[in-house]
Design an enzyme around this catalytic site. Structure first.
Site, PDB file in Angstrom:
ATOM      1  N   CYS A 149      17.938  23.734 -31.708  1.00 28.86           N
ATOM      2  CA  CYS A 149      17.743  22.293 -31.815  1.00 28.86           C
ATOM      3  C   CYS A 149      18.632  21.581 -30.802  1.00 28.86           C
ATOM      4  O   CYS A 149      19.846  21.832 -30.741  1.00 28.86           O
ATOM      5  CB  CYS A 149      18.072  21.850 -33.242  1.00 28.86           C
ATOM      6  N   CYS A 159      21.428  19.521 -33.009  1.00 29.82           N
ATOM      7  CA  CYS A 159      22.499  20.132 -33.815  1.00 29.82           C
ATOM      8  C   CYS A 159      22.743  21.598 -33.508  1.00 29.82           C
ATOM      9  O   CYS A 159      23.608  22.221 -34.116  1.00 29.82           O
ATOM     10  CB  CYS A 159      22.216  19.946 -35.299  1.00 29.82           C
ATOM     11  N   CYS A 203      13.735  20.030 -37.740  1.00 26.93           N
ATOM     12  CA  CYS A 203      14.911  20.872 -37.918  1.00 26.93           C
ATOM     13  C   CYS A 203      15.387  20.695 -39.362  1.00 26.93           C
ATOM     14  O   CYS A 203      15.545  19.568 -39.832  1.00 26.93           O
ATOM     15  CB  CYS A 203      16.007  20.460 -36.938  1.00 26.93           C
ATOM     16  N   CYS A 234      19.177  18.816 -39.306  1.00 24.36           N
ATOM     17  CA  CYS A 234      19.426  17.432 -38.872  1.00 24.36           C
ATOM     18  C   CYS A 234      18.177  16.557 -38.896  1.00 24.36           C
ATOM     19  O   CYS A 234      18.230  15.395 -38.518  1.00 24.36           O
ATOM     20  CB  CYS A 234      20.062  17.416 -37.489  1.00 24.36           C
ATOM     21  N   CYS A 276       3.845  24.195 -31.960  1.00 23.76           N
ATOM     22  CA  CYS A 276       3.740  23.505 -30.676  1.00 23.76           C
ATOM     23  C   CYS A 276       4.915  22.531 -30.581  1.00 23.76           C
ATOM     24  O   CYS A 276       4.908  21.474 -31.219  1.00 23.76           O
ATOM     25  CB  CYS A 276       2.395  22.792 -30.625  1.00 23.76           C
TER      26      CYS A 276
END
Length: 155
Positions: A71, A74, A120, A123, A143
């Site tokens: 991510c 984070c 995510c 976060c 995707c």
């Protein structure tokens, strides 16, 4: 120890590719101003504003290096290059996350069409969407937007 949380969020479990273990962490909560201080304008627009980058423009759509996609907000591990495939859509596509613990989904009805948004788990960054037209055996196509991802090689 439970690192990097704020505002009393409930602990959650995230799988770490670096340690090979599931670890207990707190959700990461920041204000828009705090996110803007650490993200590029494009990263903020995509990951925090549910934006989408143009097809074939993202850094990772044709990226072929072995490693882990994390991510951008984070650094939670999200996808392995082993699960990446060329979907022909112009966005990085994966057949599965590194662990179902590391992502969550919700219904997205924006743009007049119903899709499944991928976020995510730590976060709540918008990563992209998942579709049921991926390769076997999972049959999924995650995707993702390159702007919502970082990349690193495992040691």
């Amino acid at each position: 120890m439970i690192p990097e949380g704020r505002d009393g969020g409930s602990p959650l479990f995230i799988f770490s590719m670096q340690t090979g273990r599931t670890e207990q962490v707190l959700p990461i909560v920041k204000t828009d101003e705090e996110w803007k201080a650490i993200l590029t304008p494009e990263q903020f627009a995509v990951a925090r504003g549910q934006g989408t980058e143009y097809a074939f423009t993202g850094k990772y759509h044709a990226w072929k290096e072995p490693g882990i996609y994390s991510c951008a907000c984070c650094k939670t591990d999200l996808f392995s290059s082993n699960a990446k495939f060329d979907s022909g859509t112009g966005w990085p596509s994966f057949s599965a996350p590194v662990s179902p613990l590391n992502v969550r989904t919700r219904t997205d009805r924006s743009g007049g069409v119903e899709r499944t948004e991928v976020l995510c788990a730590r976060c709540s960054a918008h990563l992209g969407h998942v579709f049921d037209d991926g390769p076997p055996p999972e049959g999924k196509r995650y995707c993702m937007n390159s702007a919502a991802l970082d990349f690193y090689r495992l040691p």
